[in-house]
Design an enzyme around this catalytic site. Structure first.
Site, PDB file in Angstrom:
ATOM      1  N   PRO A  88      -6.239   1.614   6.699  1.00  0.00           N
ATOM      2  CA  PRO A  88      -5.091   2.096   7.188  1.00  0.00           C
ATOM      3  C   PRO A  88      -5.254   2.578   8.669  1.00  0.00           C
ATOM      4  O   PRO A  88      -4.167   2.646   9.427  1.00  0.00           O
ATOM      5  CB  PRO A  88      -4.948   3.363   6.317  1.00  0.00           C
ATOM      6  CG  PRO A  88      -5.934   3.759   5.424  1.00  0.00           C
ATOM      7  CD  PRO A  88      -6.766   2.590   5.582  1.00  0.00           C
ATOM      8  N   GLU A 116     -11.883   7.197  -1.628  1.00  0.00           N
ATOM      9  CA  GLU A 116     -11.124   7.906  -0.528  1.00  0.00           C
ATOM     10  C   GLU A 116     -11.507   6.887   0.817  1.00  0.00           C
ATOM     11  O   GLU A 116     -10.520   6.895   1.663  1.00  0.00           O
ATOM     12  CB  GLU A 116     -11.939   9.208  -0.635  1.00  0.00           C
ATOM     13  CG  GLU A 116     -11.075  10.570  -0.526  1.00  0.00           C
ATOM     14  CD  GLU A 116      -9.783  10.274  -1.265  1.00  0.00           C
ATOM     15  OE1 GLU A 116      -8.701  10.441  -0.551  1.00  0.00           O
ATOM     16  OE2 GLU A 116      -9.894   9.976  -2.367  1.00  0.00           O
ATOM     17  N   ASP A 169       9.609 -22.400   8.898  1.00  0.00           N
ATOM     18  CA  ASP A 169      10.322 -21.293   8.439  1.00  0.00           C
ATOM     19  C   ASP A 169      10.503 -20.154   9.237  1.00  0.00           C
ATOM     20  O   ASP A 169      10.456 -20.132  10.472  1.00  0.00           O
ATOM     21  CB  ASP A 169       9.201 -20.734   7.313  1.00  0.00           C
ATOM     22  CG  ASP A 169       7.939 -20.272   7.817  1.00  0.00           C
ATOM     23  OD1 ASP A 169       6.911 -20.855   7.421  1.00  0.00           O
ATOM     24  OD2 ASP A 169       7.918 -19.453   8.692  1.00  0.00           O
TER      25      ASP A 169
END
Ligand code: 4G1
Length: 245
Positions: A88, A116, A169
């Site tokens: 993250p 964790e 696309d």
């Protein structure tokens, strides 16, 4: 794309990569993906991969040794590998990053965390790049790794098949997609826009471009600042703004 994944849940990858476009790309050897179980690189008899955090606190931390052992065993040549940690705290993954990774000549090694966190020394001494797929809390790095594999693999020539190229696309144009319709012509009282039934391809593409611009202007206006618009696009945008109450 050559990619090795290191995870304590190899089955997650076998399940996803065993279906659809990626399954076919692997069979055709257009991409090469190897999944490794981190536990196989744990030295103790219980195959431990986690331990208590120094300093205390809740949760477990992934031990550094199994990750180092896995990477050095599988790919000892530092110059020929690019070790990526899904985290993250990484740089936010986007289509530009997918394109850059699809051009990478080195082998990609994706490290997936659980618990964790991963011991900091993995980041310091093993990892080249840290990538995040978004700002939310997950239980592991496996889904982010699959997001990256999926987005990168479909940019490899041949993966999408001959009929459809990745440039065709929606998002490769940098703006949102136009609305799509298929049969029936009326569903729940909602009609397919007449222009799409007209067979007039110039008008159809003009309508699609305008609706794509409308959607982007309404929902993701910041995307328009990243791309170069044509004179015709500016005309369409003026029309859209004139149509708003
Ligand atoms: C602190 C999200 C921790 C999560 C702050 C996007 C999230 C990997 C990603 C976490 C992960 C925030 C990702 C969190 C991820 C170790 C195991 C890290 C899973 C882990 C906002 C848990 N993109 N998360 N921690 O989610 O791996 O790549």
């Amino acid at each position: 794309m050559k990619c090795d994944v290191i995870t304590i849940f190899p089955e997650i990858f076998h399940a996803y990569l065993g279906e659809g476009i990626l399954k076919r790309a692997l069979e055709k050897k257009l991409i090469e993906i190897r999944i490794h179980n981190l536990r196989d690189f744990s030295k103790d008899k219980h195959k431990t991969v986690d331990d208590y955090p120094y300093g205390g606190g809740a949760g477990m931390v992934m031990k550094p040794e199994p990750f180092f052992s896995a990477v050095e065993t599988l790919y000892p040549e530092r110059a020929k590998r690019r070790v990526i940690m899904l985290s993250p705290a990484g740089n936010k993954f986007d289509q530009d990053m997918a394109a850059e990774l699809s051009r990478e000549k080195r082998k990609l090694i994706l490290l997936c965390g659980r618990y964790e966190a991963i011991d900091e020394r993995v980041r310091t001494a093993l990892v080249n790049d840290e990538i995040s797929v978004g700002d939310y809390i997950l239980t592991g790095g496996e889904l982010p790794a699959l997001v990256i594999i999926d987005a990168v693999a479909r940019l490899i020539p041949g993966v999408l098949g001959d009929e459809r190229s990745a440039e065709e696309d929606s998002f490769s144009s940098g703006i949102l997609d136009y609305p799509h319709y298929t049969r029936p012509p009326v569903f729940m009282g909602i009609e397919v826009p007449e222009v799409l039934l007209s067979g007039n391809h110039k008008e159809i593409w003009q309508w699609r471009r305008k609706e794509a611009l409308r959607r982007t202007l309404e929902r993701r206006p910041e995307l328009l600042e990243k791309i170069r618009l044509s004179d015709e696009d500016y005309t369409l945008i003026r029309e859209i703004k004139g149509e708003r109450q």
